[in-house]
Design a protein around this motif. Structure first.
Motif, PDB file in Angstrom:
ATOM      1  N   ARG A 265       0.901  -1.107   0.114  1.00 41.96           N
ATOM      2  CA  ARG A 265       0.015  -0.057  -0.086  1.00 41.96           C
ATOM      3  C   ARG A 265       1.044   1.438  -0.045  1.00 41.96           C
ATOM      4  O   ARG A 265       1.896   1.235   0.933  1.00 41.96           O
ATOM      5  CB  ARG A 265      -0.997  -0.076   1.303  1.00 41.96           C
ATOM      6  CG  ARG A 265      -1.784  -1.211   1.343  1.00 41.96           C
ATOM      7  CD  ARG A 265      -2.532  -1.407   2.827  1.00 41.96           C
ATOM      8  NE  ARG A 265      -1.551  -2.039   3.637  1.00 41.96           N
ATOM      9  CZ  ARG A 265      -0.703  -1.335   4.625  1.00 41.96           C
ATOM     10  NH1 ARG A 265      -1.106  -0.076   4.763  1.00 41.96           N
ATOM     11  NH2 ARG A 265      -0.153  -1.977   5.239  1.00 41.96           N
ATOM     12  N   VAL A 266       0.739   2.205  -0.954  1.00 38.88           N
ATOM     13  CA  VAL A 266       1.773   3.210  -1.193  1.00 38.88           C
ATOM     14  C   VAL A 266       0.810   4.518  -1.141  1.00 38.88           C
ATOM     15  O   VAL A 266      -0.197   4.864  -1.072  1.00 38.88           O
ATOM     16  CB  VAL A 266       2.301   3.290  -2.418  1.00 38.88           C
ATOM     17  CG1 VAL A 266       3.330   1.680  -2.412  1.00 38.88           C
ATOM     18  CG2 VAL A 266       1.439   3.257  -3.521  1.00 38.88           C
ATOM     19  N   ALA A 267       1.676   5.433  -1.001  1.00 36.03           N
ATOM     20  CA  ALA A 267       1.338   7.016  -0.908  1.00 36.03           C
ATOM     21  C   ALA A 267       0.953   7.570  -2.192  1.00 36.03           C
ATOM     22  O   ALA A 267       1.333   7.019  -3.238  1.00 36.03           O
ATOM     23  CB  ALA A 267       2.230   7.569  -0.123  1.00 36.03           C
ATOM     24  N   ASN A 268       0.360   8.711  -2.143  1.00 41.07           N
ATOM     25  CA  ASN A 268       0.039   9.390  -3.443  1.00 41.07           C
ATOM     26  C   ASN A 268       0.519  10.958  -3.137  1.00 41.07           C
ATOM     27  O   ASN A 268       0.011  11.557  -2.178  1.00 41.07           O
ATOM     28  CB  ASN A 268      -1.549   9.434  -3.379  1.00 41.07           C
ATOM     29  CG  ASN A 268      -1.719  10.429  -4.658  1.00 41.07           C
ATOM     30  OD1 ASN A 268      -1.068  10.695  -5.773  1.00 41.07           O
ATOM     31  ND2 ASN A 268      -3.032  11.331  -4.484  1.00 41.07           N
TER      32      ASN A 268
ATOM     33  N   PHE B 106       7.638   7.918 -11.184  1.00 37.95           N
ATOM     34  CA  PHE B 106       6.858   8.817 -10.436  1.00 37.95           C
ATOM     35  C   PHE B 106       5.291   8.724 -10.738  1.00 37.95           C
ATOM     36  O   PHE B 106       4.970   9.140 -11.900  1.00 37.95           O
ATOM     37  CB  PHE B 106       7.149  10.371 -10.492  1.00 37.95           C
ATOM     38  CG  PHE B 106       6.847  11.254  -9.326  1.00 37.95           C
ATOM     39  CD1 PHE B 106       7.423  11.479  -8.347  1.00 37.95           C
ATOM     40  CD2 PHE B 106       5.685  11.825  -9.735  1.00 37.95           C
ATOM     41  CE1 PHE B 106       7.215  12.223  -7.389  1.00 37.95           C
ATOM     42  CE2 PHE B 106       5.330  13.101  -8.846  1.00 37.95           C
ATOM     43  CZ  PHE B 106       5.974  12.982  -7.494  1.00 37.95           C
ATOM     44  N   GLY B 107       4.412   8.517  -9.765  1.00 36.83           N
ATOM     45  CA  GLY B 107       2.960   8.397 -10.200  1.00 36.83           C
ATOM     46  C   GLY B 107       2.307   9.126  -9.019  1.00 36.83           C
ATOM     47  O   GLY B 107       2.511   9.528  -8.065  1.00 36.83           O
TER      48      GLY B 107
ATOM     49  N   PHE C  49       6.482   9.210 -15.795  1.00 30.19           N
ATOM     50  CA  PHE C  49       5.556   9.763 -15.105  1.00 30.19           C
ATOM     51  C   PHE C  49       4.231   9.809 -15.414  1.00 30.19           C
ATOM     52  O   PHE C  49       3.622   9.754 -16.465  1.00 30.19           O
ATOM     53  CB  PHE C  49       5.730  11.437 -15.010  1.00 30.19           C
ATOM     54  CG  PHE C  49       5.105  12.439 -14.432  1.00 30.19           C
ATOM     55  CD1 PHE C  49       4.376  12.055 -13.324  1.00 30.19           C
ATOM     56  CD2 PHE C  49       4.786  13.784 -14.573  1.00 30.19           C
ATOM     57  CE1 PHE C  49       3.371  12.660 -12.662  1.00 30.19           C
ATOM     58  CE2 PHE C  49       4.151  14.553 -13.815  1.00 30.19           C
ATOM     59  CZ  PHE C  49       3.288  14.078 -12.687  1.00 30.19           C
ATOM     60  N   PHE C  50       3.372   9.115 -14.466  1.00 32.81           N
ATOM     61  CA  PHE C  50       1.933   8.479 -14.967  1.00 32.81           C
ATOM     62  C   PHE C  50       1.201   9.228 -13.867  1.00 32.81           C
ATOM     63  O   PHE C  50       1.278   9.642 -12.604  1.00 32.81           O
ATOM     64  CB  PHE C  50       1.966   6.948 -14.853  1.00 32.81           C
ATOM     65  CG  PHE C  50       2.394   6.405 -13.452  1.00 32.81           C
ATOM     66  CD1 PHE C  50       1.227   6.212 -12.522  1.00 32.81           C
ATOM     67  CD2 PHE C  50       3.581   6.018 -13.055  1.00 32.81           C
ATOM     68  CE1 PHE C  50       1.459   5.598 -11.459  1.00 32.81           C
ATOM     69  CE2 PHE C  50       3.731   5.308 -11.934  1.00 32.81           C
ATOM     70  CZ  PHE C  50       2.490   5.195 -10.827  1.00 32.81           C
ATOM     71  N   ALA C  51      -0.323   9.419 -14.125  1.00 36.55           N
ATOM     72  CA  ALA C  51      -1.181   9.886 -13.414  1.00 36.55           C
ATOM     73  C   ALA C  51      -2.390   9.129 -13.661  1.00 36.55           C
ATOM     74  O   ALA C  51      -2.659   8.666 -14.919  1.00 36.55           O
ATOM     75  CB  ALA C  51      -1.680  11.469 -13.651  1.00 36.55           C
ATOM     76  N   GLY C  52      -2.936   8.762 -12.706  1.00 41.15           N
ATOM     77  CA  GLY C  52      -4.526   7.588 -12.740  1.00 41.15           C
ATOM     78  C   GLY C  52      -5.604   8.511 -12.672  1.00 41.15           C
ATOM     79  O   GLY C  52      -5.654   9.830 -12.507  1.00 41.15           O
TER      80      GLY C  52
ATOM     81  N   LEU D 272       5.291  10.349 -20.239  1.00 37.07           N
ATOM     82  CA  LEU D 272       4.022  10.707 -19.837  1.00 37.07           C
ATOM     83  C   LEU D 272       2.998   9.907 -20.101  1.00 37.07           C
ATOM     84  O   LEU D 272       2.763   9.352 -21.381  1.00 37.07           O
ATOM     85  CB  LEU D 272       3.737  12.286 -20.168  1.00 37.07           C
ATOM     86  CG  LEU D 272       4.982  13.215 -19.918  1.00 37.07           C
ATOM     87  CD1 LEU D 272       4.498  14.714 -20.539  1.00 37.07           C
ATOM     88  CD2 LEU D 272       5.504  13.298 -18.597  1.00 37.07           C
ATOM     89  N   ILE D 273       2.238   9.569 -18.953  1.00 36.37           N
ATOM     90  CA  ILE D 273       1.270   8.570 -19.244  1.00 36.37           C
ATOM     91  C   ILE D 273      -0.012   8.945 -18.506  1.00 36.37           C
ATOM     92  O   ILE D 273      -0.086   9.136 -17.278  1.00 36.37           O
ATOM     93  CB  ILE D 273       1.449   7.093 -18.858  1.00 36.37           C
ATOM     94  CG1 ILE D 273       2.768   6.771 -19.529  1.00 36.37           C
ATOM     95  CG2 ILE D 273       0.440   6.057 -19.276  1.00 36.37           C
ATOM     96  CD1 ILE D 273       3.152   5.274 -19.192  1.00 36.37           C
ATOM     97  N   CYS D 274      -1.212   9.266 -19.352  1.00 28.39           N
ATOM     98  CA  CYS D 274      -2.291   9.515 -18.467  1.00 28.39           C
ATOM     99  C   CYS D 274      -3.220   8.324 -18.565  1.00 28.39           C
ATOM    100  O   CYS D 274      -3.624   7.540 -19.404  1.00 28.39           O
ATOM    101  CB  CYS D 274      -3.249  10.297 -19.202  1.00 28.39           C
ATOM    102  SG  CYS D 274      -2.543  12.158 -19.603  1.00 28.39           S
TER     103      CYS D 274
END
Length: 201
Positions: free
Chosen positions: A56-59, A71-72, A145-148, A169-171
């Motif tokens: 379980r990881v941070a945001n 980096f996400g 660098f990804f963002a969910g 970069l990944i959306c």
């Protein structure tokens, strides 16, 4: 909500035997709402709390995999920042090799600024800090660098202005709304999206 977490815990325990999994906290998850968000409490996941392959990881979340720095975020920082971009003008071409939507542009600027939440604390809540900023991207720029939880899939390969290295970069689209998952090749930084329907789940 409790039933959904219980279902997730069971699902993670069934596939954790074959793959390593990181579960990142998000804007609607049972954890603190201010960035950086803490990992969800282990008591919520009785089946997988001590599983060696499930974390379980941070945001936000910075980590390294196969010597590739990633980096996400859960996307709340990207969506908030993108709200302040002007609407694209009709007929105006996009610059070559530049992101073509607001989310990718927001991510490119964050990478350039080395900051995961440029709109904090004005319109995005953050934990008050005195001595250091936990949202600064320390060290060299990540290669990925990804963002969910974004509306749809998009990606761009850009060149970091400081290091000169390429960065992907990944959306990542919100799976609950789109049934789409993103797969990344760490060797080439190539990525593609896969849609899951009733016949593929």
């Amino acid at each position: 909500a409790a039933g959904g977490i219980k279902m997730l815990d069971g699902w993670l325990s069934s596939i954790g035997a074959t793959v390593a999994i990181d579960v990142m906290s998000g804007a609607l998850d049972p954890t603190n709402t201010l960035l950086p968000q803490r990992p969800m409490h282990r008591a919520l996941f009785p089946l997988t709390a001590t599983h060696p392959r499930i974390s379980r990881v941070a945001n936000p979340y910075a980590f390294e995999l196969d010597e590739v720095a990633l980096f996400g975020t859960a996307g709340n920082n990207v969506l908030d920042y993108a709200k302040y971009f002007p609407e694209p003008q009709p007929g105006m071409p996009s610059p070559p090799d530049k992101p073509v939507n607001e989310a990718l542009l927001a991510m490119e600027l964050m990478l350039r600024f080395r900051h995961a939440a440029p709109t904090a604390p004005d319109t995005l809540g953050v934990v008050p800090c005195v001595e250091s900023d936990p949202l600064v991207m320390e060290g060299t720029a990540p290669r990925v660098f990804f963002a969910g939880n974004l509306p749809d899939f998009s990606t761009a390969l850009i060149k970091d202005e400081v290091s000169g290295a390429s960065a992907r970069l990944i959306c990542v689209p919100a799976f609950a709304r789109t049934s789409k998952a993103v797969f990344l090749n760490l060797s080439t930084l190539a990525c593609h999206v896969m849609s899951f329907g009733p016949t593929t789940l």
